[in-house]
Structures are given as C-alpha cells and as structure tokens.
Design a protein around this motif. Structure first.
Motif, mmCIF file in Angstrom:
data_model
loop_
_atom_site.group_PDB
_atom_site.id
_atom_site.type_symbol
_atom_site.label_atom_id
_atom_site.label_comp_id
_atom_site.label_asym_id
_atom_site.label_seq_id
_atom_site.Cartn_x
_atom_site.Cartn_y
_atom_site.Cartn_z
ATOM 1 N N ALA A 332 6.386 0.449 -8.057
ATOM 2 C CA ALA A 332 5.501 1.520 -8.798
ATOM 3 C C ALA A 332 4.738 2.248 -8.161
ATOM 4 N N TYR A 333 4.061 1.539 -7.000
ATOM 5 C CA TYR A 333 3.121 2.310 -5.868
ATOM 6 C C TYR A 333 4.123 3.094 -5.107
ATOM 7 N N VAL A 334 4.979 2.627 -4.345
ATOM 8 C CA VAL A 334 5.860 3.609 -3.818
ATOM 9 C C VAL A 334 6.346 4.772 -4.480
ATOM 10 N N SER A 335 6.757 4.560 -5.787
ATOM 11 C CA SER A 335 7.351 5.725 -6.573
ATOM 12 C C SER A 335 6.206 6.832 -6.861
ATOM 13 N N LYS A 356 -0.788 -2.294 -11.933
ATOM 14 C CA LYS A 356 -1.312 -1.168 -11.507
ATOM 15 C C LYS A 356 -2.272 -1.087 -10.573
ATOM 16 N N SER A 357 -3.204 -2.085 -10.706
ATOM 17 C CA SER A 357 -4.138 -2.260 -9.773
ATOM 18 C C SER A 357 -3.757 -2.405 -8.405
ATOM 19 N N TYR A 358 -2.791 -2.824 -8.125
ATOM 20 C CA TYR A 358 -2.107 -3.048 -6.838
ATOM 21 C C TYR A 358 -2.336 -1.659 -6.016
ATOM 22 N N ALA A 359 -1.808 -0.606 -6.707
ATOM 23 C CA ALA A 359 -1.944 0.625 -6.101
ATOM 24 C C ALA A 359 -3.343 0.918 -5.632
ATOM 25 N N GLN A 360 -4.415 0.578 -6.455
ATOM 26 C CA GLN A 360 -5.870 0.760 -6.356
ATOM 27 C C GLN A 360 -6.177 0.079 -5.142
ATOM 28 N N THR A 361 -5.666 -1.184 -4.856
ATOM 29 C CA THR A 361 -6.175 -2.037 -3.893
ATOM 30 C C THR A 361 -5.648 -1.565 -2.485
ATOM 31 N N VAL A 362 -4.581 -1.087 -2.307
ATOM 32 C CA VAL A 362 -3.952 -0.607 -1.137
ATOM 33 C C VAL A 362 -4.493 0.667 -0.896
ATOM 34 N N GLU A 363 -4.885 1.703 -1.814
ATOM 35 C CA GLU A 363 -5.298 2.916 -1.520
ATOM 36 C C GLU A 363 -6.941 2.832 -1.178
ATOM 37 N N SER A 364 -7.588 1.860 -1.684
ATOM 38 C CA SER A 364 -8.905 1.485 -1.364
ATOM 39 C C SER A 364 -9.096 1.155 0.137
ATOM 40 N N GLY A 365 -8.333 0.369 0.560
ATOM 41 C CA GLY A 365 -8.283 0.011 2.110
ATOM 42 C C GLY A 365 -8.042 1.137 2.817
ATOM 43 N N LYS A 366 -7.216 2.122 2.304
ATOM 44 C CA LYS A 366 -7.088 3.311 3.285
ATOM 45 C C LYS A 366 -7.991 4.611 3.158
ATOM 46 N N LEU A 367 -8.678 4.467 2.052
ATOM 47 C CA LEU A 367 -10.126 5.087 1.773
ATOM 48 C C LEU A 367 -11.087 4.562 2.704
ATOM 49 N N GLU A 375 -9.974 11.743 -4.633
ATOM 50 C CA GLU A 375 -9.392 12.556 -5.460
ATOM 51 C C GLU A 375 -7.760 12.097 -5.431
ATOM 52 N N LYS A 376 -7.323 12.048 -4.227
ATOM 53 C CA LYS A 376 -5.803 11.656 -4.008
ATOM 54 C C LYS A 376 -5.427 10.176 -4.800
ATOM 55 N N ILE A 377 -6.478 9.363 -4.690
ATOM 56 C CA ILE A 377 -6.439 8.007 -5.282
ATOM 57 C C ILE A 377 -6.326 8.084 -6.906
ATOM 58 N N ASP A 378 -7.114 9.036 -7.193
ATOM 59 C CA ASP A 378 -7.143 9.470 -8.688
ATOM 60 C C ASP A 378 -5.727 9.920 -9.289
ATOM 61 N N ASP A 379 -5.490 10.881 -8.189
ATOM 62 C CA ASP A 379 -4.104 11.542 -8.677
ATOM 63 C C ASP A 379 -3.055 10.775 -8.853
ATOM 64 N N LEU A 380 -2.852 9.780 -7.736
ATOM 65 C CA LEU A 380 -1.802 8.534 -7.735
ATOM 66 C C LEU A 380 -2.025 7.642 -8.985
ATOM 67 N N LEU A 381 -3.119 7.243 -9.373
ATOM 68 C CA LEU A 381 -3.176 6.342 -10.234
ATOM 69 C C LEU A 381 -2.807 6.931 -11.692
ATOM 70 N N GLY A 382 -3.094 8.253 -11.869
ATOM 71 C CA GLY A 382 -2.739 8.935 -12.951
ATOM 72 C C GLY A 382 -1.466 9.173 -13.240
ATOM 73 N N LYS A 383 -0.523 8.632 -12.149
ATOM 74 C CA LYS A 383 1.009 8.707 -12.434
ATOM 75 C C LYS A 383 1.595 7.576 -12.805
ATOM 76 N N ILE A 384 0.845 6.380 -12.729
ATOM 77 C CA ILE A 384 1.289 5.281 -13.196
ATOM 78 C C ILE A 384 0.671 4.988 -14.708
ATOM 79 N N GLN A 385 1.583 4.865 -15.650
ATOM 80 C CA GLN A 385 1.097 4.277 -16.826
ATOM 81 C C GLN A 385 1.637 2.835 -17.283
ATOM 82 N N ALA A 386 0.438 2.108 -17.416
ATOM 83 C CA ALA A 386 0.571 0.393 -17.652
ATOM 84 C C ALA A 386 0.788 0.487 -19.335
ATOM 85 N N THR A 387 1.769 -0.146 -19.534
ATOM 86 C CA THR A 387 2.213 -0.585 -20.777
ATOM 87 C C THR A 387 2.816 -1.842 -21.193
ATOM 88 N N ASP A 388 2.822 -2.222 -22.238
ATOM 89 C CA ASP A 388 3.702 -3.372 -22.841
ATOM 90 C C ASP A 388 4.784 -2.973 -23.966
#
Length: 713
Positions: A332-335, A356-367, A375-388
């Motif tokens: 999900a993150y690389v997509s 979904k939080s995995y993307a946040q963890t990886v990007e926070s390290g880069k930040l 801003e870029k992190i928020d945009d990326l996380l906005g692309k991932i819809q977590a659902t059941d």
C-alpha cells in the motif's frame, strides 16, 4: 558533429553543448568523446575565444560512460591503457590550455560526467534539490578512469575521496557546494549559461590548484612526492574494505590502490597510476559480471522489457490491497508513493488503520532527515483509504491479495472480492509458494488472475516476481509489468510451479546450511563463510527471520520442495519440536535473542550436533552456492524460469546472491563450466544426489565454448 554542438557567441565565449543523438541522456563513448575533445581543441586554438562553457541540451548534464561499450570492450590491455592515457592528455590539455573553462551543470553529472566537470576551472550547478553530482562507477563494478580518483583526492583529501567513491555517493547541489566540488549554485529561474559566461568575463582563471607550485593534498601532513604520513590511514581503509568485500570486489581494491599511489605523484603521473589500475579492473571477470548483471540485465528488467508486445500502457488509478499486515502495508505504501489511490482492506477497520500507519512511520523518519515535508506526507496518507468493507474495492483497477499463506483463506477472499470488483479488474496474489494455477481455480476469470510476489520489507526490496498461471492472459501479464514498473520495482516473469523461483531456490540455501550444522560444521563457520563469499546473511540467521515453522508448513503442502532424502524435514522438525527453536520472533532460533541485547548463536548446538575437528571452508561456501545454482538451473530446465538472465536478476535482487559472480546462472561461467561440473560431481559423491547435475546441464558443459555456457564475456 552529431553529438556535440559548438558555437562562439558575440562576446567570443565558446559554448560546447553535449546533445548525444538518438539517446535520452548524454553518454561518453569513443564517438562522443572524439567530438567533445575536437570541440575543446578548436576552442583552445582559436585566438578569439576568451573562455569555454561546457553544458548540455538535455535535462541532465552527462550521465557517464557507456557501460555497454565497457562490457563489450574487446581490445587488448595495452590498447585500453593507451586509450585512457589519450583521454587524460585531452583533459589535461583542457586544464592547461590557457582558456578558462566552466561546467554549467544541470540535472545529473555522474561518473564520467562528473569527471569532465572536475577538469573544468569553475563549476556552477543548478540548485534544484533533485540534481546530483558524483563518481558512481563503483556501483557497477568499475571506478573512475578519466581522472576522477586523482582530482577528487586533490579537492577533498583521502578520507572523503575513499568514502565518496567506494560508496558511489551522489551529492546534492548544497552538499557539493559545501565540499567544494562545485564553486557556486544557480538559483531556480536564473540562467545557468549566463552565470557561467559572466564568471569568465569577470574573473575567469585558467589554472587548477594542483598545478600550482607547492600544492599539498588536503587532509595529509605531507606534500606531493612523499608517502609517509598517509600510510596509516590507507592501511586502515584497506582493512575496512576487506572486511566489507572479503576480497571479492577487485574494483574496490584497485580504487584504493590508485588513490594511495596517486597521492605521492604529480598529477600527470598520478593519472597514469589511475589508468593502470582501471585496466586491471575492466579486464577482471568480476567487473564484467557486475556490469552485465546490474546495468544491462537489471536495467532492462526495470524498464519493463519483459512486457509482452502489442499492449498499450495500462493507466492505473486505484489499487486494492487485501490484508494490512507487514506485506500488505508495504505494498500500500509503495503504491501510494507512486501516486496511486489505494484501498487497504483488513478484517477490521482497526487493523486496516494500523497497516496505514506504516506509511506514516516510514515518512516520519524521512521528515526528520529533511528528505520530505509534512505537506507531502499528508498528501501520501490521503491516498490510502483504510477499510474493512469489501465494497470499497469496487473501483479498483488492480487488487492484490496479501494475506497469510493459507490456500483455503486465499480462495475464500478471492471469491468475496471478485463479487464486487469490475469485470476488467486484475486480481493478483502475493503468494510466495502456492501455484497460481491452483489458486486461480477459486476465480471466475482465471485469465485475469496472476501472481505478484513482493519481498519484505517491500519499500526497500526492489524485486517483484510476476508469476503466470496456465490461463493468465498476455494482456494481464502486460498490465502487471506496467504496475510493477509504475511503483519503481524490478519485475521478473516466471512460469507457475510450487515455490516458483525465488522461494524454491532460497529453500535450498537454508536447507544446506542446516544440514551442515547437523553434520557438525560449527554454526559460526557456516554463517561467517556465507558472508565471506558475498551473501548478505547466513542461512541460519535468515532461517530465524522466516521461521522454521513456516518452512515446515510449506514442505507439508509439497514435499518436493525439500531435499530428495527427506533429511531436511526431519532435521527441521527435530529443531522445532524437540529443542523448541523456531524463530527470531519467538526469541529462540539458531540464535538467542535476549530482550534489549545482541543476538548470539545458541551455544548448545555443539552438544546437540558434535562438531567436526576439520572442515573444509571452501567446501562450506561451495555447498551453499552450488545448492542454489543447481536448483536454479532446474527451474530453467523445467521452464519455470524463461531466460537465464531472469534467474540472475532474481537471485541478486531477491536472494542476495553475490553480484560479483553475475548471479546464479552466471556463476557457472564464473567458476568455469568444466570446473563447475567436476566440483558438483565431487559434492554429489560425498554429500548426496542433490548435487547431481541434470543431463541437459552436463551436455551443455561438454559442449561449452571457452568454458562458458551462458554468456560470451
């Protein structure tokens, strides 16, 4: 001239512009260099010319040398040495021609492109943060041969020179300015060529620091002509390099020698030193293997050359991921990182959000390191819809199932998902072992069912194994290749079969390591020899990571995945059930994993499997490699692998097979076909039929030309 444009402007500034025809980038080869040096000579000899600006008409400055030229270089060592000396004379002529020369650097200036810039008297680099400059030849088994080692040394000193060259460091404009590799930056919106011209007209000087009397190599307590004072530093560097490469990478040894011996010479003699060591490197079989595998084969695969012909690029908008565990979260993150909308589904909304939080963890390290913005992190996380909710998948162009390796579970999810997705959507399984044709039986449209086997961690591992089932259509395969290249991964295409290619060959590596342990080879020897021959990790440590329980589960589904004698399965059960050692996750595997402490091999192995007094270290390494190579060939022989180069790419990127050998198939040529056959026969006689060669391989060895069966050089 076809590749180099030359003009003199009204202020008598000569502009030499790289614009290699029929190529998206500027590359250095005999044709382009001949034109370039002719243009430089023309400018130097023209009395009107006040100075020279070297620039590029393409988006990048110069990408470096043409590696296919180096790979297919078929002249003598003497001819190669003279070719390098001519190049050095031309570069020195540019430095000492009396006309100030400026490099106007846009985009990338790598390898030979960086070397041309270093030979200029002034360097101005566009300040775009995506631009890079550096000597990156070591990443493909070479080292700088157009003066880079000696100019870096005289600009940066030995410590940074060794680190930057051996690590193929690509510097940002700001880093290059701080190190003095460039003299000024051109802010966005300003004219790079105008700044270069202005420097020439205002203060242009046509002398290099190393040509001034009394020049001293930075970072050394002595001047040119003396060696004492730097010997200790180079001794430490050699020791560290050997610890990392174990002597398997001639280019690393040679670059250190070129820098060490060049430090005690004047520039012209230092360039001859560099040329001699470069020739030794270019003519080594390790360098040819690294260039062929890492540049040609992996480069072609990354471009999607495996895609069937006749299909337009698939335009993906939304991708669905089933399962938000480690693999699903990574996919999900690389997509999302590639700009795709992602639906990440799990059995509960809580699990999906956790994935979904995995993307946040990886990007926070880069930040924290300044490599991204909030801003870029928020945009990326906005692309991932977590659902059941399965209904959220209805608009997905591609759905990738990444749940636990259980066939019944996968089949259930396939039916549930196909009930809601569109008729044209592709369905892929991230299975690592279960045949795609078998899984496709649960699908109502087997032609759109395919395997996409990712490797963990997904964001760091570049390989994706695309598995084609019996009914998978070429259209589906083409679309799968498009997706993998869209997310900037490297695809190899394999045909169906239990374990496919990577999982099956990986199993042989682990099997052989455990069998040697049971035979009494000390576990530390097994692990250390694996690293010494160029593998990133030993078979016992990697077994702890994947867990013996999982390997036993896989073997229970298909006994053919284990060895012919069934010995490995017996040993694995004994280790897991009798001794309670299964994995790193449980804290007890072949290693102990104390909380907060450093892992260490479990000391009781010597009591369980009495250790041999005398073992053959070479044989330990050969057993690990031959086990993988022979099974990889069986994959090729049976049609699971389509081409030898696919096995080489998959083994290097997916299994960490030593790159200096060229990969699992190249390894036979690396050893020598006849020598490989003879050694395999000895292993088979001593250790069992698993080292026996298929008849087709024996036939190829018997007919081998120049003792090679796959590649000419």
């Amino acid at each position: 001239m076809n590749n180099i444009k030359f003009e003199i402007d009204p202020d008598n500034i000569a502009f030499i512009t790289w614009d290699v025809e029929n190529s998206p980038v500027n590359v250095m080869n005999p044709a382009t260099l001949a034109e370039f040096f002719a243009a430089v000579d023309q400018a130097v000899q023209d009395a009107r010319v006040k100075g020279i600006v070297i620039n590029s008409a393409k988006k990048d400055f110069i990408a470096g040398g043409d590696l296919k030229w180096f790979l297919n270089y078929d002249e003598s060592r003497e001819a190669c040495f003279e070719m390098l000396r001519r190049t050095h004379r031309y570069m020195r002529g540019m430095e000492k021609g009396g006309k100030p020369v400026v490099a106007a650097i846009n985009g990338l200036a790598l390898g030979g492109g960086c070397e041309i810039a270093l030979a200029c008297h002034h360097r101005i680099m566009a300040a775009d943060p995506t631009n890079r400059i550096g000597l990156v030849e070591c990443s493909v088994g070479l080292f700088p041969g157009a003066g880079g080692t000696q100019r870096f040394l005289r600009m940066l000193g030995p410590q940074k020179t060794i680190a930057y060259i051996t690590q193929s460091k690509r510097l940002t404009p700001q880093e290059a300015l701080a190190d003095g590799l460039v003299d000024e930056l051109c802010p966005p919106g300003e004219d790079l060529n105008a700044k270069a011209k202005a420097w020439i007209l205002a203060q242009g000087k046509a002398e290099q620091p190393w040509d001034k009397k009394g020049f001293v190599v930075p970072g050394t307590p002595v001047g040119v002509g003396q060696v004492s004072g730097v010997s200790e530093f180079f001794s430490v560097s050699n020791a560290m390099a050997y610890k990392t490469t174990h002597g398997n990478m001639p280019h690393i040894k040679n670059v250190l020698s070129a820098i060490y011996h060049g430090a005690s010479c004047d520039m012209d003699n230092a360039l001859d030193v560099e040329a001699r060591y470069f020739v030794n490197t270019l003519f080594s079989k390790e360098t040819r293997n690294i260039i062929r595998a890492s540049f040609v084969f992996i480069g072609d695969a990354a471009k999607g050359k495996a895609k069937p012909k006749g299909f337009e690029p698939r335009a993906y908008q939304k991708v669905g991921i089933l399962g938000a565990g480690m693999m699903g979260a990574g996919i999900a993150y690389v997509s999302a990182k590639a700009g795709l909308e992602v639906v990440l589904k799990d059995t509960s909304a809580e699990n999906a959000e956790k994935g979904k939080s995995y993307a946040q963890t990886v990007e926070s390290g880069k930040l924290k390191k300044g490599f991204t913005t909030q801003e870029k992190i928020d945009d990326l996380l906005g692309k991932i819809q977590a659902t059941d909710q399965a209904e959220a998948l209805k608009d997905c162009d591609l759905v990738i199932e990444a749940v636990f390796e259980n066939e019944h579970l996968k089949n259930t999810i396939t039916r549930e998902t196909e009930a809601v997705i569109g008729a044209q959507s592709i369905y892929a399984s991230n299975t690592s072992t279960i045949p795609i044709t078998q899984l496709a039986k649960a699908s109502g449209r087997a032609d759109k069912f395919i395997g996409l086997h990712f490797f963990s961690p997904v964001d760091k591992m570049p390989l994706v194994e695309i598995i084609v089932g019996q009914e998978t259509s070429d259209e589906t395969l083409a679309a799968a290749v498009d997706y993998v290249t869209r997310i900037q991964k490297v695809p190899i295409v394999v045909n169906d079969g239990r374990g496919f290619f990577t999982s099956r060959v990986f199993g042989k590596f682990v099997h052989e390591g455990i069998r040697m342990l049971a035979e009494g080879v000390p576990p530390a020897v097994i692990e250390n020899v694996a690293k010494k021959i160029g593998l990133p990790v030993g078979p016992l440590a990697v077994s702890d990571e994947v867990t013996l329980n999982l390997l036993l589960d896989v073997m229970s589904q298909d006994p053919a995945l284990t060895d012919q004698e069934g010995e490995f399965e017996r040993l694995a059960k004994e280790i897991v059930h009798t001794h309670g050692r299964s994995s790193r996750k449980s804290g007890k595997g072949f290693y102990d994993y104390p909380a907060g402490g450093k892992k260490a091999l479990w000391p009781e192995w010597k009591n369980i499997y009495p250790q041999q007094a005398g073992y053959d270290e070479e044989e330990v390494g050969k057993r690990l490699l031959f086990a993988m190579v022979i099974d990889a060939y069986k994959c090729l022989d049976s049609g699971v692998i389509r081409e030898p180069k696919d096995a080489d790419v998959g083994s290097i990127l997916g299994l960490g097979f030593p790159v200096y050998t060229g990969g699992v198939m190249s390894y036979i040529d690396y050893v020598g076909a006849r020598e490989f056959g003879e050694y395999a026969a000895r292993l088979a006689e001593k250790h069992g039929e698993r080292f026996g060669l298929p008849l087709s391989l024996k036939d190829k060895i018997a007919k081998a030309e120049n003792n090679r069966i796959f590649y000419k050089n």
